[in-house]
Design a protein around this motif. Sequence first.
Motif, PDB file in Angstrom:
ATOM      1  N   LYS A  54      41.613  68.627   7.279  1.00  0.00           N
ATOM      2  CA  LYS A  54      42.726  69.566   7.426  1.00  0.00           C
ATOM      3  C   LYS A  54      42.673  70.130   8.836  1.00  0.00           C
ATOM      4  O   LYS A  54      41.637  70.639   9.279  1.00  0.00           O
ATOM      5  N   VAL A  55      43.796  70.017   9.549  1.00  0.00           N
ATOM      6  CA  VAL A  55      43.866  70.495  10.926  1.00  0.00           C
ATOM      7  C   VAL A  55      45.183  71.245  11.130  1.00  0.00           C
ATOM      8  O   VAL A  55      46.139  71.070  10.364  1.00  0.00           O
ATOM      9  N   SER A  72      53.979  83.885  15.965  1.00  0.00           N
ATOM     10  CA  SER A  72      53.431  82.533  15.986  1.00  0.00           C
ATOM     11  C   SER A  72      52.938  82.132  14.604  1.00  0.00           C
ATOM     12  O   SER A  72      52.360  82.955  13.877  1.00  0.00           O
ATOM     13  N   ILE A  73      53.167  80.878  14.255  1.00  0.00           N
ATOM     14  CA  ILE A  73      52.613  80.339  13.014  1.00  0.00           C
ATOM     15  C   ILE A  73      51.942  79.008  13.320  1.00  0.00           C
ATOM     16  O   ILE A  73      52.409  78.236  14.147  1.00  0.00           O
ATOM     17  N   ASP A  74      50.811  78.779  12.665  1.00  0.00           N
ATOM     18  CA  ASP A  74      50.116  77.498  12.752  1.00  0.00           C
ATOM     19  C   ASP A  74      50.604  76.589  11.640  1.00  0.00           C
ATOM     20  O   ASP A  74      50.692  77.014  10.474  1.00  0.00           O
ATOM     21  N   LEU A  75      50.910  75.358  11.987  1.00  0.00           N
ATOM     22  CA  LEU A  75      51.354  74.390  10.992  1.00  0.00           C
ATOM     23  C   LEU A  75      50.208  73.435  10.666  1.00  0.00           C
ATOM     24  O   LEU A  75      49.689  72.764  11.557  1.00  0.00           O
ATOM     25  N   PRO A  76      49.816  73.360   9.393  1.00  0.00           N
ATOM     26  CA  PRO A  76      48.696  72.499   9.018  1.00  0.00           C
ATOM     27  C   PRO A  76      49.133  71.070   8.723  1.00  0.00           C
ATOM     28  O   PRO A  76      50.304  70.797   8.434  1.00  0.00           O
ATOM     29  N   MET A  77      48.170  70.184   8.816  1.00  0.00           N
ATOM     30  CA  MET A  77      48.352  68.787   8.452  1.00  0.00           C
ATOM     31  C   MET A  77      47.091  68.343   7.714  1.00  0.00           C
ATOM     32  O   MET A  77      45.976  68.670   8.118  1.00  0.00           O
ATOM     33  N   TRP A  78      47.296  67.611   6.629  1.00  0.00           N
ATOM     34  CA  TRP A  78      46.185  67.009   5.906  1.00  0.00           C
ATOM     35  C   TRP A  78      46.146  65.529   6.257  1.00  0.00           C
ATOM     36  O   TRP A  78      47.164  64.828   6.173  1.00  0.00           O
ATOM     37  N   ILE A  79      44.983  65.056   6.673  1.00  0.00           N
ATOM     38  CA  ILE A  79      44.824  63.660   7.083  1.00  0.00           C
ATOM     39  C   ILE A  79      43.863  62.973   6.118  1.00  0.00           C
ATOM     40  O   ILE A  79      42.735  63.428   5.922  1.00  0.00           O
ATOM     41  N   PHE A  80      44.347  61.895   5.527  1.00  0.00           N
ATOM     42  CA  PHE A  80      43.577  61.131   4.551  1.00  0.00           C
ATOM     43  C   PHE A  80      43.133  59.835   5.234  1.00  0.00           C
ATOM     44  O   PHE A  80      43.948  58.953   5.493  1.00  0.00           O
ATOM     45  N   GLU A  81      41.842  59.766   5.529  1.00  0.00           N
ATOM     46  CA  GLU A  81      41.317  58.660   6.322  1.00  0.00           C
ATOM     47  C   GLU A  81      40.473  57.719   5.459  1.00  0.00           C
ATOM     48  O   GLU A  81      39.507  58.160   4.822  1.00  0.00           O
ATOM     49  N   LYS A 160      48.035  60.888  19.579  1.00  0.00           N
ATOM     50  CA  LYS A 160      47.153  61.487  20.590  1.00  0.00           C
ATOM     51  C   LYS A 160      45.702  61.500  20.108  1.00  0.00           C
ATOM     52  O   LYS A 160      44.766  61.365  20.910  1.00  0.00           O
ATOM     53  N   ASN A 161      45.506  61.664  18.805  1.00  0.00           N
ATOM     54  CA  ASN A 161      44.160  61.757  18.227  1.00  0.00           C
ATOM     55  C   ASN A 161      43.775  60.485  17.464  1.00  0.00           C
ATOM     56  O   ASN A 161      42.971  60.532  16.532  1.00  0.00           O
ATOM     57  N   ALA A 162      44.336  59.374  17.892  1.00  0.00           N
ATOM     58  CA  ALA A 162      44.108  58.108  17.183  1.00  0.00           C
ATOM     59  C   ALA A 162      42.630  57.745  17.105  1.00  0.00           C
ATOM     60  O   ALA A 162      42.157  57.270  16.064  1.00  0.00           O
ATOM     61  N   ASP A 163      41.893  57.969  18.168  1.00  0.00           N
ATOM     62  CA  ASP A 163      40.472  57.609  18.154  1.00  0.00           C
ATOM     63  C   ASP A 163      39.687  58.476  17.168  1.00  0.00           C
ATOM     64  O   ASP A 163      38.772  57.995  16.498  1.00  0.00           O
ATOM     65  N   THR A 164      40.051  59.747  17.089  1.00  0.00           N
ATOM     66  CA  THR A 164      39.339  60.657  16.183  1.00  0.00           C
ATOM     67  C   THR A 164      39.476  60.233  14.735  1.00  0.00           C
ATOM     68  O   THR A 164      38.509  60.276  13.959  1.00  0.00           O
ATOM     69  N   TYR A 165      40.697  59.807  14.354  1.00  0.00           N
ATOM     70  CA  TYR A 165      40.966  59.468  12.948  1.00  0.00           C
ATOM     71  C   TYR A 165      41.063  57.963  12.718  1.00  0.00           C
ATOM     72  O   TYR A 165      41.476  57.530  11.647  1.00  0.00           O
ATOM     73  N   HIS A 166      40.688  57.178  13.737  1.00  0.00           N
ATOM     74  CA  HIS A 166      40.620  55.715  13.629  1.00  0.00           C
ATOM     75  C   HIS A 166      41.976  55.106  13.256  1.00  0.00           C
ATOM     76  O   HIS A 166      42.077  54.264  12.363  1.00  0.00           O
ATOM     77  N   VAL A 167      43.009  55.577  13.933  1.00  0.00           N
ATOM     78  CA  VAL A 167      44.374  55.098  13.715  1.00  0.00           C
ATOM     79  C   VAL A 167      44.731  54.083  14.798  1.00  0.00           C
ATOM     80  O   VAL A 167      44.372  54.249  15.960  1.00  0.00           O
ATOM     81  N   ASP A 168      45.457  53.048  14.421  1.00  0.00           N
ATOM     82  CA  ASP A 168      46.057  52.137  15.386  1.00  0.00           C
ATOM     83  C   ASP A 168      47.368  52.774  15.847  1.00  0.00           C
ATOM     84  O   ASP A 168      48.353  52.787  15.100  1.00  0.00           O
ATOM     85  N   GLY A 169      47.366  53.319  17.051  1.00  0.00           N
ATOM     86  CA  GLY A 169      48.529  54.041  17.547  1.00  0.00           C
ATOM     87  C   GLY A 169      49.769  53.196  17.720  1.00  0.00           C
ATOM     88  O   GLY A 169      50.883  53.724  17.859  1.00  0.00           O
TER      89      GLY A 169
END
Length: 334
Positions: A54-55, A72-81, A160-169
Amino acid sequence: MTAISIAEPSPKILEPEPVDDIRLFPRSPEVPEGCIVVDDIPGDDFPYPVHIHKVNYVTREIASADGEERESIDLPMWIFEPQLPDGTPETVREQQRWPGIVFVRGSAFHEQNVLDYISYFVRLAERGFVVAAPKYRHSDIAAFPAQMQDCKTAVRFVRKNADTYHVDGDRIALFGDSSGGHTVLMAGFTADHEPDTPVYGECSSAVSCIVDWYGPTDFSMMNRYPSVQNHTDADSPEGFEIGHVDVLDNPELNAKASVLAYISEDAPIPPTLIMHGGRDMIVPFNQSVRLYAKLKECGKDVTFMKINNANHACLGFRSNRALDMVIDYIRQHM
């Protein structure tokens, strides 16, 4: 009692035997009497364990409740890797890159309960996709085009964070249901063009393909077909989406939020899969027919599937078969 034979152990302690392909590890020859050998399961249907992150993917400014200040509000994202199985060498893990799906959960444009679709996200990740499920600015605090802008920012964050989450951009799809379908269509059809924001502007928001499940596409026509909801007054989901005003009294605002207005022969539109239930009681089936007709008229790559007896988000959409159709489509278009 029957004595069960046990293979003789090695006379010496064995060293670990790492393998690059776990399918090639030697199979044990032991089959003790009475052991049932199951030999017709070729592999896993859901081969990958899933790690959930969760980021906060972006901070936005919105008007305060009294409308006099900005907050200001922070918008969350859940990433399922997806995770490679235990025993996979670390070098292989680090090099692994999965195709990505940014999934926008529907909410009638109001505040999303993103995780009520966690079963979909996990199923997709188990099949080898990194799934990013962002929360957008909902229509109670920000009208159109906020939702599509947040969707584009979510795609850029993943890239932008493809390497962190092992995504093929280079292989990212958009997938949304109901109002989320509207959002991914708008974001995918406009990509790096307006309406947009500059956040993570060094990365593109263009995607390989789009999957739209029963999304609204032309608000002004929704009440002309059967539905259990009103779709045109100010308090309707669509009225809130264009600024909490009556849809029919505000044709210019409605046109800006119409998916159809962004389709032309010259527009670079990604391949699009439309799926809609024949018994949809909320978003009329005709909304997808209009989208399909416009895309075909403009010569775009579009596939339309009518789940004949399905209703809105159920009676067919909560099935492995429906999800398999999506997975097959995305894999073919990446």
